[in-house]
Design a protein around this motif. Structure first.
Motif, PDB file in Angstrom:
ATOM      1  N   SER A  42      45.621  21.841  35.400  1.00  0.00           N
ATOM      2  CA  SER A  42      45.387  22.943  34.769  1.00  0.00           C
ATOM      3  C   SER A  42      46.512  24.021  34.861  1.00  0.00           C
ATOM      4  O   SER A  42      47.153  24.334  35.890  1.00  0.00           O
ATOM      5  CB  SER A  42      44.010  23.781  35.440  1.00  0.00           C
ATOM      6  OG  SER A  42      42.921  22.984  35.485  1.00  0.00           O
ATOM      7  N   ILE A  43      46.838  24.921  33.832  1.00  0.00           N
ATOM      8  CA  ILE A  43      47.681  25.896  33.880  1.00  0.00           C
ATOM      9  C   ILE A  43      47.339  27.063  32.988  1.00  0.00           C
ATOM     10  O   ILE A  43      46.834  26.767  32.015  1.00  0.00           O
ATOM     11  CB  ILE A  43      49.019  25.103  32.985  1.00  0.00           C
ATOM     12  CG1 ILE A  43      49.424  24.146  33.889  1.00  0.00           C
ATOM     13  CG2 ILE A  43      50.256  26.366  33.084  1.00  0.00           C
ATOM     14  CD1 ILE A  43      50.710  23.129  33.090  1.00  0.00           C
ATOM     15  N   ALA A  44      47.723  28.382  33.412  1.00  0.00           N
ATOM     16  CA  ALA A  44      47.256  29.307  32.907  1.00  0.00           C
ATOM     17  C   ALA A  44      48.621  30.363  32.787  1.00  0.00           C
ATOM     18  O   ALA A  44      49.356  30.309  33.802  1.00  0.00           O
ATOM     19  CB  ALA A  44      46.017  30.161  33.575  1.00  0.00           C
ATOM     20  N   LEU A  45      48.845  31.041  31.713  1.00  0.00           N
ATOM     21  CA  LEU A  45      49.930  32.021  31.655  1.00  0.00           C
ATOM     22  C   LEU A  45      49.059  33.400  31.620  1.00  0.00           C
ATOM     23  O   LEU A  45      48.310  33.566  30.830  1.00  0.00           O
ATOM     24  CB  LEU A  45      50.560  31.589  30.194  1.00  0.00           C
ATOM     25  CG  LEU A  45      51.811  32.793  29.988  1.00  0.00           C
ATOM     26  CD1 LEU A  45      52.888  32.628  31.204  1.00  0.00           C
ATOM     27  CD2 LEU A  45      52.298  32.519  28.658  1.00  0.00           C
ATOM     28  N   ARG A  46      49.650  34.162  32.609  1.00  0.00           N
ATOM     29  CA  ARG A  46      48.971  35.575  32.762  1.00  0.00           C
ATOM     30  C   ARG A  46      50.276  36.470  32.377  1.00  0.00           C
ATOM     31  O   ARG A  46      51.356  36.235  33.023  1.00  0.00           O
ATOM     32  CB  ARG A  46      48.296  35.707  33.893  1.00  0.00           C
ATOM     33  CG  ARG A  46      47.205  34.832  34.003  1.00  0.00           C
ATOM     34  CD  ARG A  46      46.382  35.039  35.444  1.00  0.00           C
ATOM     35  NE  ARG A  46      46.187  36.320  35.801  1.00  0.00           N
ATOM     36  CZ  ARG A  46      44.836  37.048  35.483  1.00  0.00           C
ATOM     37  NH1 ARG A  46      44.127  36.551  35.044  1.00  0.00           N
ATOM     38  NH2 ARG A  46      44.970  38.376  35.884  1.00  0.00           N
ATOM     39  N   ARG A  47      49.896  37.755  31.933  1.00  0.00           N
ATOM     40  CA  ARG A  47      50.700  38.641  32.039  1.00  0.00           C
ATOM     41  C   ARG A  47      49.924  39.704  32.314  1.00  0.00           C
ATOM     42  O   ARG A  47      48.991  40.409  31.737  1.00  0.00           O
ATOM     43  CB  ARG A  47      51.410  39.059  30.420  1.00  0.00           C
ATOM     44  CG  ARG A  47      52.187  40.396  30.475  1.00  0.00           C
ATOM     45  CD  ARG A  47      52.925  40.664  28.955  1.00  0.00           C
ATOM     46  NE  ARG A  47      53.514  39.478  28.642  1.00  0.00           N
ATOM     47  CZ  ARG A  47      53.703  38.980  27.496  1.00  0.00           C
ATOM     48  NH1 ARG A  47      53.042  39.460  26.533  1.00  0.00           N
ATOM     49  NH2 ARG A  47      54.519  38.033  27.073  1.00  0.00           N
ATOM     50  N   GLY A  48      50.291  40.484  33.722  1.00  0.00           N
ATOM     51  CA  GLY A  48      49.464  41.315  34.224  1.00  0.00           C
ATOM     52  C   GLY A  48      48.167  40.635  34.640  1.00  0.00           C
ATOM     53  O   GLY A  48      47.964  39.677  34.949  1.00  0.00           O
TER      54      GLY A  48
ATOM     55  N   LEU B  65      47.311  32.449  27.896  1.00  0.00           N
ATOM     56  CA  LEU B  65      47.351  30.993  27.588  1.00  0.00           C
ATOM     57  C   LEU B  65      46.711  30.000  28.431  1.00  0.00           C
ATOM     58  O   LEU B  65      47.075  30.339  29.730  1.00  0.00           O
ATOM     59  CB  LEU B  65      48.548  30.499  27.121  1.00  0.00           C
ATOM     60  CG  LEU B  65      48.969  29.212  26.726  1.00  0.00           C
ATOM     61  CD1 LEU B  65      48.474  28.875  25.533  1.00  0.00           C
ATOM     62  CD2 LEU B  65      50.509  28.739  26.865  1.00  0.00           C
ATOM     63  N   GLY B  66      45.910  28.921  28.054  1.00  0.00           N
ATOM     64  CA  GLY B  66      45.284  27.994  29.236  1.00  0.00           C
ATOM     65  C   GLY B  66      45.317  26.740  28.774  1.00  0.00           C
ATOM     66  O   GLY B  66      44.915  26.555  27.666  1.00  0.00           O
ATOM     67  N   LEU B  67      45.855  25.819  29.513  1.00  0.00           N
ATOM     68  CA  LEU B  67      45.827  24.440  29.437  1.00  0.00           C
ATOM     69  C   LEU B  67      45.098  23.654  30.449  1.00  0.00           C
ATOM     70  O   LEU B  67      45.308  23.889  31.565  1.00  0.00           O
ATOM     71  CB  LEU B  67      47.458  23.972  29.185  1.00  0.00           C
ATOM     72  CG  LEU B  67      48.197  24.604  28.059  1.00  0.00           C
ATOM     73  CD1 LEU B  67      49.099  25.789  28.883  1.00  0.00           C
ATOM     74  CD2 LEU B  67      49.213  23.496  27.530  1.00  0.00           C
TER      75      LEU B  67
END
Length: 73
Positions: A21-27, A32-34
């Motif tokens: 599981s990978i998530a891209l967060r900004r603040g 985005l989640g994979l």
């Protein structure tokens, strides 16, 4: 954020329900989640404001009516 082995206990016991599981967060927002299931070769991707896919095929919300919890009474 990365969870390289989501389902560690399953993996340790030989159960084939694991993923990466990978998530891209900004603040505080997730953009985005994979989730990749290597056993089934399934890649789920969801983008904020952009919907979700499974192996590049769009996913959609079910068109079924919601269940009524009081129907069994």
């Amino acid at each position: 954020m990365v969870d390289p082995l989501d389902g560690t206990t399953n993996f340790a016991h030989g159960y084939p329900q694991v993923s990466v599981s990978i998530a891209l967060r900004r603040g505080p927002q997730t953009l985005l989640g994979l989730v990749y299931d290597p056993i089934r070769e399934e890649l789920f991707v969801a983008r904020r404001g952009g919907g979700a896919t499974l192996n590049d095929q769009p996913l959609a919300v079910s068109t079924r009516a919601p269940l009524r919890l009081d129907a069994a009474r």
